[in-house]
Design a protein around this motif. Structure first.
Motif, short mmCIF file in Angstrom:
data_model
loop_
_atom_site.label_atom_id
_atom_site.label_comp_id
_atom_site.label_asym_id
_atom_site.label_seq_id
_atom_site.Cartn_x
_atom_site.Cartn_y
_atom_site.Cartn_z
N MET A 63 1.12 -1.46 -0.03
CA MET A 63 -0.27 0.29 -0.33
C MET A 63 0.72 1.54 -0.16
N LYS A 64 0.84 2.77 -0.84
CA LYS A 64 1.21 3.34 -1.54
C LYS A 64 0.83 5.12 -0.04
N ARG A 65 1.64 4.95 0.45
CA ARG A 65 1.33 6.02 1.79
C ARG A 65 1.48 7.50 1.24
N VAL A 66 0.81 8.26 1.17
CA VAL A 66 0.97 9.78 0.56
C VAL A 66 1.33 10.41 2.16
N ILE A 67 1.85 11.64 1.79
CA ILE A 67 1.76 12.81 2.45
C ILE A 67 1.96 13.89 1.47
N THR A 68 1.38 14.54 2.87
CA THR A 68 1.36 16.01 2.16
C THR A 68 0.85 17.12 3.41
N PHE A 69 1.36 18.48 3.37
CA PHE A 69 1.23 19.12 4.39
C PHE A 69 0.63 20.75 3.37
N GLY A 70 0.22 20.86 4.63
CA GLY A 70 -0.10 22.98 4.03
C GLY A 70 -1.27 23.58 5.44
N THR A 71 -1.48 24.91 5.29
CA THR A 71 -2.64 25.26 6.32
C THR A 71 -3.35 24.76 5.64
N PHE A 72 -4.13 24.84 4.20
CA PHE A 72 -5.63 24.49 3.59
C PHE A 72 -6.37 26.01 4.39
N ASP A 73 -6.54 26.96 4.56
CA ASP A 73 -7.01 28.07 5.68
C ASP A 73 -8.18 28.89 4.33
N ILE A 74 -9.29 28.97 4.66
CA ILE A 74 -10.44 29.26 3.67
C ILE A 74 -10.50 28.32 2.56
N PHE A 75 -10.74 27.10 2.82
CA PHE A 75 -10.94 26.06 1.77
C PHE A 75 -11.02 26.57 0.32
N HIS A 76 -10.33 26.46 -0.97
CA HIS A 76 -10.97 26.74 -1.83
C HIS A 76 -10.26 25.43 -3.12
N ILE A 77 -10.93 25.65 -4.34
CA ILE A 77 -10.39 25.12 -5.51
C ILE A 77 -9.29 24.24 -5.59
N GLY A 78 -8.72 25.02 -5.26
CA GLY A 78 -6.47 24.48 -5.97
C GLY A 78 -6.79 23.77 -4.92
N HIS A 79 -7.51 23.81 -3.31
CA HIS A 79 -6.65 22.53 -2.52
C HIS A 79 -7.39 21.92 -2.82
N ILE A 80 -9.05 21.42 -2.78
CA ILE A 80 -9.06 19.84 -4.03
C ILE A 80 -8.96 19.72 -4.46
N ASN A 81 -7.91 20.23 -5.34
CA ASN A 81 -7.74 19.93 -6.70
C ASN A 81 -6.36 19.33 -6.45
N ILE A 82 -4.80 19.85 -5.33
CA ILE A 82 -4.23 19.10 -5.19
C ILE A 82 -4.24 18.41 -4.23
N LEU A 83 -5.23 18.42 -3.43
CA LEU A 83 -5.69 16.64 -2.07
C LEU A 83 -6.30 15.42 -3.76
N GLU A 84 -6.54 15.63 -4.70
CA GLU A 84 -7.29 14.45 -4.83
C GLU A 84 -6.28 13.76 -6.26
N ARG A 85 -5.52 14.93 -6.38
CA ARG A 85 -4.54 14.45 -6.55
C ARG A 85 -3.11 13.72 -5.89
N ALA A 86 -2.89 14.12 -5.26
CA ALA A 86 -1.75 13.85 -4.16
C ALA A 86 -2.48 12.07 -3.87
N LYS A 87 -4.06 11.98 -3.45
CA LYS A 87 -4.47 10.50 -3.58
C LYS A 87 -4.20 9.40 -4.67
N GLU A 88 -4.37 10.05 -5.96
CA GLU A 88 -4.40 9.12 -7.21
C GLU A 88 -2.88 8.69 -7.10
N LEU A 89 -1.98 8.98 -6.95
CA LEU A 89 -0.78 9.06 -6.28
C LEU A 89 -0.72 7.60 -6.18
N GLY A 90 -1.03 7.77 -4.81
CA GLY A 90 -1.22 6.15 -3.90
C GLY A 90 -2.67 5.83 -3.44
N ASP A 91 -2.37 4.93 -2.73
CA ASP A 91 -3.61 4.43 -1.82
C ASP A 91 -4.40 4.98 -0.91
#
Ligand code: CTP
Length: 135
Positions: A1-29
């Motif tokens: 199982m591939k574990r992906v980690i990312t970091f950020g503040t994610f204040d005032i959640f916006h489209i750039g945040h969900i885009n990077i989180l979804e793409r990060a998830k697609e790179l692993g499990d």
């Protein structure tokens, strides 16, 4: 199982945040997100976040693509967080390009292109001074 980690503040959640989180998830499990503490955000960006760390944790952990969240208290502890969470891949936006290459000794490191034309800072500026908005 591939574990992906990312970091950020994610204040005032916006489209750039969900885009990077979804793409990060697609790179692993399994996606783990380190969310900057209120104090760390003060140090990094010179202002308190609009949403508190408790609120940001609740928002990020409710996302379908996110499996686990934790509070990032210090930038210096990134290597420790990577080891603690047994991450195989570190994903960051390309605003950080090259800045995390030292962690290639611990795991794979990938930088993903940012979503153009949106950032938390810009949202705050537009809300404060709507006449400066170019949209
Ligand atoms: N991000 C992105 N595209 C954007 C904005 C952010 O891919 N348009 C990514 C960043 O590269 C980072 C993550 O989202 O990996 C969290 O970024 P964060 O600093 O919390 O968001 P910003 O909107 O960049 O905040 P600020 O304007 O305060 O720097």
């Amino acid at each position: 199982m591939k574990r992906v980690i990312t970091f950020g503040t994610f204040d005032i959640f916006h489209i750039g945040h969900i885009n990077i989180l979804e793409r990060a998830k697609e790179l692993g499990d399994y996606l783990i997100v380190g969310i900057s503490s209120d104090m760390l955000n003060m140090q990094k960006k010179g202002r308190a976040p609009i949403y508190s760390e408790v609120e940001r944790i609740k928002i990020i952990s409710s996302l379908r693509c996110v499996d686990e969240v934790f509070i990032e208290h210090s930038l210096e502890l990134k290597g420790e967080y990577i080891k603690q969470h047994k991450a195989n891949l570190l994903v960051m936006g390309d605003d950080w390009f090259g800045k995390f290459d030292e962690y290639k000794a611990l795991c794979e490191v990938k930088y993903l292109a940012r979503t153009p034309s949106i950032s938390t800072t810009e949202i705050i500026e537009v809300v404060r001074n709507p006449q400066n908005s170019n949209t």
